[in-house]
Scaffold this motif. Structure first.
Motif, short mmCIF file in Angstrom:
data_model
loop_
_atom_site.label_atom_id
_atom_site.label_comp_id
_atom_site.label_asym_id
_atom_site.label_seq_id
_atom_site.Cartn_x
_atom_site.Cartn_y
_atom_site.Cartn_z
N LYS A 148 29.18 20.88 46.85
CA LYS A 148 28.61 20.35 48.09
C LYS A 148 28.11 21.50 48.97
N HIS A 149 28.63 22.69 48.73
CA HIS A 149 28.33 23.85 49.58
C HIS A 149 27.51 24.92 48.85
N PHE A 150 27.69 25.05 47.54
CA PHE A 150 26.96 26.03 46.74
C PHE A 150 26.46 25.36 45.48
N SER A 151 25.23 25.66 45.11
CA SER A 151 24.63 25.02 43.94
C SER A 151 25.31 25.41 42.64
N ASP A 152 25.83 26.61 42.59
CA ASP A 152 26.49 27.10 41.38
C ASP A 152 27.30 28.35 41.72
N LYS A 153 28.00 28.85 40.72
CA LYS A 153 28.81 30.06 40.93
C LYS A 153 27.94 31.25 41.32
N ALA A 154 26.73 31.31 40.76
CA ALA A 154 25.83 32.42 41.08
C ALA A 154 25.50 32.46 42.57
N ALA A 155 25.45 31.30 43.21
CA ALA A 155 25.16 31.25 44.65
C ALA A 155 26.33 31.84 45.45
N VAL A 156 27.55 31.59 44.99
CA VAL A 156 28.73 32.19 45.63
C VAL A 156 28.68 33.71 45.45
N GLU A 157 28.36 34.13 44.24
CA GLU A 157 28.28 35.57 43.97
C GLU A 157 27.19 36.22 44.82
N ALA A 158 26.06 35.53 45.00
CA ALA A 158 24.98 36.09 45.82
C ALA A 158 25.45 36.26 47.27
N ALA A 159 26.22 35.30 47.77
CA ALA A 159 26.75 35.43 49.14
C ALA A 159 27.69 36.63 49.24
N LEU A 160 28.47 36.85 48.19
CA LEU A 160 29.35 38.02 48.17
C LEU A 160 28.54 39.31 48.09
N MET A 161 27.49 39.31 47.28
CA MET A 161 26.64 40.50 47.18
C MET A 161 25.99 40.82 48.52
N LEU A 203 34.19 44.24 44.57
CA LEU A 203 32.98 43.85 45.28
C LEU A 203 31.86 44.85 44.97
N TYR A 204 32.22 46.12 44.87
CA TYR A 204 31.23 47.14 44.52
C TYR A 204 30.63 46.85 43.14
N ARG A 205 31.49 46.57 42.17
CA ARG A 205 31.00 46.29 40.82
C ARG A 205 30.09 45.06 40.81
N GLU A 220 41.56 40.06 41.63
CA GLU A 220 41.64 39.81 40.19
C GLU A 220 40.39 40.20 39.41
N GLY A 221 39.30 40.55 40.07
CA GLY A 221 38.09 40.97 39.37
C GLY A 221 37.10 39.84 39.13
N ARG A 222 35.92 40.25 38.69
CA ARG A 222 34.82 39.29 38.54
C ARG A 222 35.11 38.20 37.52
N ASP A 223 35.77 38.55 36.41
CA ASP A 223 36.04 37.55 35.38
C ASP A 223 36.93 36.42 35.89
N ALA A 224 37.76 36.73 36.88
CA ALA A 224 38.66 35.71 37.43
C ALA A 224 37.96 34.80 38.44
#
Length: 197
Positions: A51-64, A109-111, A28-32
């Motif tokens: 409990k597992h990630f401090s914020d959404k940015a931490a999830v995105e960093a794991a994806l990056m 994921l590339y974007r 669905e893309g990054r906005d979703a």
């Protein structure tokens, strides 16, 4: 092929969250990719994610991290295969083809991995450099390598965005770019030949 740096460690539950986030991102893309949408997909309440990630940015960093690791692995493998083929294949062309393949195969994921500021402090140490090293090894000079990556990135984004005119032969465009960089690489390797054209 050199070994990738260790990614940031994840608990089994955090790894499950990152896997779900990747599916959501790819579909669905990054906005979703919101905390609420991710929690819904996992069948939990949104606060449980914290409990597992401090914020959404931490999830995105794991994806990056995963995006960089996969890209780096593909580029290192392509470069290694090119250098060890008989006869030796053009390493610049091999790296460009691998980069294009992985970018087009995983567009969202590339974007995420390549657009906007890179949160280097959240990424595994050495990962970014390792992932980009094949560009340097193929080009043989750091600024030429940076220009090569910039060409590849621009081509992938424009192709993903459908910005080329209809009927464009993008295989040929990529090939022409590879030839131009290979010719420049030869001039860098043999100083004094640049004036001869």
């Amino acid at each position: 092929m050199s070994t990738a740096p260790e990614l940031s460690p994840l608990t089994p539950r955090a790894a499950e969250i990152v896997s779900a986030a990747r599916v959501l991102l790819e579909e669905e893309g990054r906005d979703a990719l919101t905390v609420r949408a991710l929690a819904d997909r996992l069948g939990i309440r949104a606060p449980s994610l914290y409990k597992h990630f401090s914020d959404k940015a931490a999830v995105e960093a794991a994806l990056m991290e995963r995006g960089l690791a996969e890209t780096g692995a593909a580029l290192h493998a392509a470069l290694d295969a090119a250098l060890h083929s008989t006869p030796a294949e053009d390493p610049i062309g091999a790296v460009l083809r691998a980069y294009r393949r992985i970018g087009l195969a995983h567009p969202n994921l590339y974007r995420l991995t390549t657009s906007g500021p890179l949160p280097r402090q959240r990424l595994a140490p050495g990962l970014e450099e390792w992932a980009g090293t094949p560009f340097f090894l193929a080009a043989g000079e750091p600024y030429l390598a940076q220009a090569l990556w910039s060409f590849a990135h621009g081509m992938v984004i424009l192709e993903l965005d459908g910005r080329y005119p209809e009927g464009s032969d993008l295989d040929r465009t990529w090939s022409e770019g590879a030839h131009a960089f290979a010719a420049r690489h030869l001039r860098v390797e043999r100083p004094g030949t640049e004036a001869q054209g």
